[in-house]
Design an enzyme around this catalytic site. Structure first.
Site, short mmCIF file in Angstrom:
data_model
loop_
_atom_site.label_atom_id
_atom_site.label_comp_id
_atom_site.label_asym_id
_atom_site.label_seq_id
_atom_site.Cartn_x
_atom_site.Cartn_y
_atom_site.Cartn_z
CE LYS A 53 -3.69 -2.56 2.24
NZ LYS A 53 -4.41 -2.96 3.46
CD GLN A 97 -3.40 -4.41 6.66
OE1 GLN A 97 -3.68 -3.34 6.12
NE2 GLN A 97 -3.49 -5.55 6.00
CG ASP A 120 -9.94 -0.76 4.95
OD1 ASP A 120 -9.49 -1.23 3.89
OD2 ASP A 120 -9.38 -0.89 6.06
N1 GUN Z 1 -6.07 -7.02 5.92
C1 GUN Z 1 -6.05 -7.70 4.75
N2 GUN Z 1 -6.65 -6.97 3.79
C2 GUN Z 1 -7.07 -5.81 4.36
C3 GUN Z 1 -7.76 -4.66 3.89
O1 GUN Z 1 -8.13 -4.53 2.71
N3 GUN Z 1 -7.98 -3.68 4.80
C4 GUN Z 1 -7.61 -3.78 6.10
N4 GUN Z 1 -7.89 -2.77 6.93
N5 GUN Z 1 -6.97 -4.85 6.57
C5 GUN Z 1 -6.70 -5.86 5.70
#
Ligand code: GUN
Length: 291
Positions: A53, A97, A120
């Site tokens: 990211k 996350q 998200d």
């Molecule tokens: N953990 C794995 N994929 C994601 C995601 O798209 N967003 C978040 N916040 N945690 C994750």
């Protein structure tokens, strides 16, 4: 004959290219889009995802900030961190996350994030807007990315039978809503752990979305010839022949590509699209906050 490969990486690259001028415009207007990510604990996969990211932010000129909190931290301190970020006008997107350490309630944390900064798309307000068919909210990145991929691959959905395997709050359930909403117009069935005869139901699907988290569960006997298959699963499977000791496997077995007309690969399918949609949400959040 092998299925056509739906290249999520190429689709993600084209989405990123369309975001670049919007980022430049925001910066010209004095607003540098800024994504803040909180990781609690040291789940190795989370660190890999968050690095991806951050790299996407770098490519686009989006500022990123990562806050690492120890796994044994007090829940209240995680809450305080989110509240601080909500109040910070230089931060446009906040992502906590997942997974959080056992005992920390992810839904409580998600619903503390300002809905305008909820990149998200997991906040009750954003999910509620999706249910209401109100497009003013931020959409969950993975299901939104799947819809983009289907459009990219020219898959017609209207009146088709779509089956989503999995009913999670962040993928399966919003995916079913997106496929059935006006404009997409698929007829959707959700298959879950209590479904009787899942194989039979999946075999009726023109479009099958596998988001169950069980490696290679979907085999060719589950597939209608010519179906379009999107594999959302990213599972680590022990493999001592690999340097890391594991390989990545989707929810769909490779043999399915002999029956399907089109299929998304793992890796290189939905994964890059999730990140592209996160970037898209961050740019949109910055635009909305900069009006
Ligand atoms: N953990 C794995 N994929 C994601 C995601 O798209 N967003 C978040 N916040 N945690 C994750």
């Amino acid at each position: 004959m092998g299925a056509h490969i739906i290249d999520g990486k190429a689709c993600a690259t084209s989405i990123e290219a369309s975001l670049k001028p919007r980022v430049e415009q925001l910066i010209t207007d004095g607003c540098n889009p800024h994504l803040a990510v909180i990781i609690v604990g040291d789940d190795p996969a989370s660190h890999v995802y968050v690095r991806a990211k951050e790299r996407a932010c770098d490519r686009l000129g989006i500022k990123s900030t990562k806050v690492l909190l120890p796994g044994d931290i007090d829940f209240q301190q995680v809450v305080d961190q989110v509240i601080l970020m909500n109040k910070d006008p230089t931060i446009h997107g906040i992502l906590v996350q997942s997974p959080l350490p056992i005992g920390m309630d992810e839904v409580v944390i998600t619903d503390l994030i300002s809905p305008l900064k909820d990149v998200d798309g997991f906040h009750a307000s954003n999910l509620g807007k999706l249910v209401q068919g109100d497009s003013s909210g931020l959409l969950p990145c993975t299901p939104a990315g799947v819809m983009e991929m289907l459009g990219w691959a020219d898959v017609s959905l209207s009146g088709k039978r779509a089956v989503v395997i999995g009913r999670s709050r962040i993928v399966g359930m919003p995916q079913a809503l997106l496929l059935s909403q006006k404009g997409a117009d698929a007829t959707v069935t959700i298959v879950h752990s209590r479904t009787q005869n899942p194989e039979e139901i999946c075999k009726e699907a023109d479009i099958l979305i596998a988001a169950v988290g069980v490696p290679e569960m979907v085999t060719s006997s589950w597939i209608k010839p010519g179906a379009v298959v999107i594999d959302v699963g990213v599972n680590r499977v022990e493999d001592n022949s690999k340097e890391k000791g594991y390989r990545l496997a989707g929810d769909v077995h490779d043999e399915v590509s002999e029956i399907a007309s089109a299929i998304s690969p793992v890796p290189g399918g939905v994964g890059p699209m999730t990140i592209a949609m996160l970037m898209s949400n961050t740019v949109r959040a910055a635009e909305l906050q900069n009006q």
